[in-house]
Each structure stands twice: as structure tokens, then as C-alpha cells.
Design an enzyme around this catalytic site. Structure first.
Site, short mmCIF file in Angstrom:
data_model
loop_
_atom_site.label_atom_id
_atom_site.label_comp_id
_atom_site.label_asym_id
_atom_site.label_seq_id
_atom_site.Cartn_x
_atom_site.Cartn_y
_atom_site.Cartn_z
N ARG A 111 32.46 33.65 -43.53
CA ARG A 111 31.02 33.70 -43.78
C ARG A 111 30.31 34.77 -42.93
O ARG A 111 29.17 35.12 -43.22
CB ARG A 111 30.38 32.34 -43.49
CG ARG A 111 30.82 31.27 -44.48
CD ARG A 111 30.27 29.92 -44.08
NE ARG A 111 30.95 28.83 -44.75
CZ ARG A 111 30.59 28.31 -45.90
NH1 ARG A 111 29.53 28.75 -46.52
NH2 ARG A 111 31.27 27.32 -46.45
N HIS A 157 42.70 33.93 -39.86
CA HIS A 157 43.74 33.53 -40.82
C HIS A 157 45.08 34.19 -40.48
O HIS A 157 46.13 33.57 -40.55
CB HIS A 157 43.36 33.95 -42.25
CG HIS A 157 42.13 33.30 -42.79
ND1 HIS A 157 40.96 33.98 -43.02
CD2 HIS A 157 41.90 32.02 -43.17
CE1 HIS A 157 40.07 33.15 -43.52
NE2 HIS A 157 40.60 31.95 -43.62
N MET A 186 40.83 29.81 -48.27
CA MET A 186 39.91 30.07 -49.39
C MET A 186 39.69 31.58 -49.51
O MET A 186 38.72 32.03 -50.12
CB MET A 186 38.60 29.33 -49.19
CG MET A 186 38.80 27.81 -49.18
SD MET A 186 37.38 26.87 -49.72
CE MET A 186 36.20 27.28 -48.46
N GLN A 196 35.05 20.81 -52.70
CA GLN A 196 34.61 20.61 -51.32
C GLN A 196 33.23 21.23 -51.04
O GLN A 196 32.77 21.22 -49.92
CB GLN A 196 35.66 21.12 -50.33
CG GLN A 196 35.82 22.62 -50.27
CD GLN A 196 36.98 23.03 -49.37
OE1 GLN A 196 38.14 22.90 -49.75
NE2 GLN A 196 36.69 23.51 -48.18
N GLU A 210 41.29 25.72 -35.54
CA GLU A 210 40.43 24.72 -34.87
C GLU A 210 38.95 25.05 -34.94
O GLU A 210 38.13 24.30 -34.42
CB GLU A 210 40.86 24.56 -33.41
CG GLU A 210 42.14 23.75 -33.29
CD GLU A 210 42.46 23.37 -31.87
OE1 GLU A 210 42.14 24.17 -30.96
OE2 GLU A 210 43.04 22.30 -31.67
N LYS A 211 38.59 26.17 -35.60
CA LYS A 211 37.15 26.38 -35.81
C LYS A 211 36.61 25.21 -36.63
O LYS A 211 35.52 24.73 -36.41
CB LYS A 211 36.87 27.70 -36.52
CG LYS A 211 35.36 27.96 -36.59
CD LYS A 211 35.04 29.31 -37.12
CE LYS A 211 35.08 29.36 -38.62
NZ LYS A 211 34.04 28.53 -39.28
O1 PAF Z 1 39.56 25.65 -44.22
C1 PAF Z 1 39.59 26.07 -45.40
O2 PAF Z 1 39.59 27.26 -45.67
C2 PAF Z 1 39.60 25.05 -46.53
O3 PAF Z 1 38.83 23.94 -46.22
C3 PAF Z 1 41.00 24.64 -46.97
C4 PAF Z 1 41.74 23.89 -45.87
C5 PAF Z 1 41.80 25.87 -47.38
C6 PAF Z 1 40.93 23.70 -48.17
O4 PAF Z 1 40.27 24.31 -49.24
#
Ligand code: PAF
Length: 290
Positions: free
Chosen positions: A197, A47, A40, A71, A158-159
Site C-alpha cells: 500500500r 515479500h 496478494m 478478505q 509479522e507486519k
Molecule cells: O497477507 C496477505 O497478503 C494476505 O492476507 C494473504 C495471506 C496472502 C491471504 O490473501
């Protein structure tokens, strides 16, 4: 030597619509060996560790950046979610990614997505009851992205331990030919789990936040003398001693079924997970206890 040179200068394509993505995708010579990192955005070293793993294991790597509205069960949370795609692309440029896909909402949801997924009851605890609809929204976007990207492997941190388990479940259930690769949590030097965040924390909250992981590490000691329920209580009490932190939940679960355990012998692998407010920011973390 020649190969290494061309690999390093390989161009990263930024696709901002589905048709731009499809054009870029067509140019990939080995479509059967794509590694995919859905995100996201607001990328951090957590990442990047997923991206690097994908690049090392795959012929091509695709990263998506899409703040998925379905979500989020809280409008404010969706609006406040950090977004800086240009900065993200700078960070990705040196990693060897082939395509960064930054779709618009209409590319992912050309019409309203009303699909309800079987999550195998794995959403019964943890984030599930606290964020109704969250994991169904994750399933909507992940399946949609898999249909577009057609990866051989997809990498998740895994966070979000529960998310990885749920994605693995529905991918198997729906026979998606994608291998889900769980990757370990990446932490700051002071132990705080890296998260997009974290940038929303004030400096005082940022100083307080490592207390979460420090307490999770204590739990590994406490489990020698206490029941899972007692350990969960102690963790909550200890975290809440910091006036800037407030636990929403602490649970100790079977790492496979994600159901709470009442004894340490009840499961082969046991995980402690928690959500903690540094208001209005909500942080999650987890640790393997067994
Ligand atoms: O973990 C995330 O950043 C999101 O939940 C994902 C897997 C990209 C889906 O929007």
C-alpha cells in the site's frame, strides 16, 4: 559446482490457472518439502525476504499471487489494491522460486465459499472489529491454497501480526500439517514498514509516514513511566500531530492471546499495534514492547 549451476538456472514456471498449476506441481520431485509464500502481489522486499527464507529452507518454493476478494470488506479498497503481476514475476525470477501461481477467482472459488472459521477469539481486537469478515476471508483463501499447494511450511510477515497469530491458530485447530513460519517486519531506511500500500501514498504522505514507526519506538521509552493505556493514548496523540496522519486505533495487547493488557506484568510478551490513515490509504504497523 555442477549442482549450484543448475540450481541457479532452474526454471520458474508461471501458472495462471489451476490446471496449469497442477501440471507444474506434478513435475516437482520432492513434494513433501515445499515452502509456500502466499501473497496478494505488488511484491516488495518484505515479500522477497519471505521467499528467500523459504528457498533456503525448502526443496521447492511456491509463491501465489491472488488478490482475495473475500478478505476485503470495502469494495473501493479491493478495486484500488495495486496489481502488477508481470513486474512481480521479474522480481521473483532471481530468487529460486519454482512455481508462481497466479490463479483466477474461479480457480480458488469454483463456488461461493460460505465457510465460517473458528478464530479462537483472536479477532476480537485490532483489525477484527474494524474490518468485519476480513480474517474469515483470510482463512478461506489460506486453507484453499494450502489444499492446493500442500506445503510443509508457509511463510508470513509479522507486519500483519494478528494475521500470523490467527493463521497459526486455525492451522493447528484444523490439524493442517503445515508449519507456520513468522518472519520479521522489513522496513524502509526511514523506518516505514514495507507494504504494497505504500505505493499508493502521495509524496507528501510518504514523507509523513515514517512518523508512525518513530512514534512506536518512543512507546518503548514511555512504557517505563506510564501504564499501557497511557502509552496507547500518547502514541495516538503523537501520531495525530502530523496533519497528514490520523490514527484509527492504537492497542497494547498480550502477544499470545491478543487481548489488551492493563499492566506490563500481565503478559510474558506484549505488542503494540496500530492502524493509521494517510487518507485514503490505511497503514498498519506494530512493535514488540516486551
Ligand atoms: O497477507 C496477505 O497478503 C494476505 O492476507 C494473504 C495471506 C496472502 C491471504 O490473501
Amino acid at each position: 559446482m555442477q549442482k549450484i549451476f543448475f540450481e541457479t538456472i532452474r526454471k520458474m514456471i508461471i501458472a495462471k490457472t489451476l490446471s496449469e498449476f497442477e501440471a507444474a506441481y506434478r513435475s516437482l520431485p520432492r513434494k513433501s518439502d515445499i515452502g509456500f509464500v502466499p501473497t496478494m502481489g505488488a511484491l516488495h522486499q518484505g515479500h522477497i525476504s519471505l521467499v528467500k527464507k523459504s528457498v533456503s529452507e525448502s526443496s521447492h518454493t511456491i509463491v501465489s499471487i491472488f488478490v482475495n476478494p473475500t478478505q476485503f470488506n470495502n469494495r473501493q479498497d479491493l478495486e484500488n489494491y495495486p496489481r502488477h503481476p508481470e513486474q512481480d514475476c521479474v522480481l521473483l525470477k532471481e530468487t529460486g522460486v519454482d512455481i508462481v501461481f497466479i490463479p483466477r477467482t474461479e480457480d480458488i472459488y469454483p463456488e461461493e465459499d460460505n465457510r465460517i472459521f473458528d478464530l479462537g477469539g483472536l479477532d476480537r481486537y485490532g483489525e477484527g472489529p474494524r474490518r468485519p469478515g476480513h480474517f474469515n476471508g483470510v482463512a478461506q483463501v489460506v486453507t484453499r491454497l494450502f489444499d492446493i499447494v500442500k506445503p510443509a511450511r508457509a511463510y508470513f510477515g509479522e507486519k500483519d501480526f494478528q494475521q500470523v497469530a490467527i493463521i497459526s491458530y486455525f492451522v493447528k485447530n484444523l490439524n493442517y500439517p503445515v508449519r507456520i513460519v513468522p518472519c520479521p517486519i522489513v522496513r524502509e531506511e526511514d523506518g516505514l514498514a514495507k507494504s504494497s500500500r505504500n505505493t499508493l501514498l502521495t509524496s507528501r504522505q510518504r514523507e509523513a509516514a515514517p512518523h508512525i514507526y518513530k512514534t512506536l519506538c518512543l512507546a518503548a521509552e514511555w512504557m517505563k513511566e506510564s501504564t499501557p493505556q497511557q502509552v496507547a493514548e500518547k502514541v495516538k496523540t503523537e501520531i495525530d500531530k502530523n496533519p497528514l496522519l490520523e490514527t484509527e486505533y492504537v492497542e497494547i495487547v498480550n502477544a499470545e492471546t491478543l487481548q489488551p493488557v492493563s499492566g506490563w506484568d500481565e503478559a510474558r510478551h506484549i505488542r503494540l499495534w496500530c492502524a493509521v490513515y494517510a487518507r485514503p490509504v490505511r497503514l498498519i504497523d506494530n512493535i514488540q514492547l516486551k
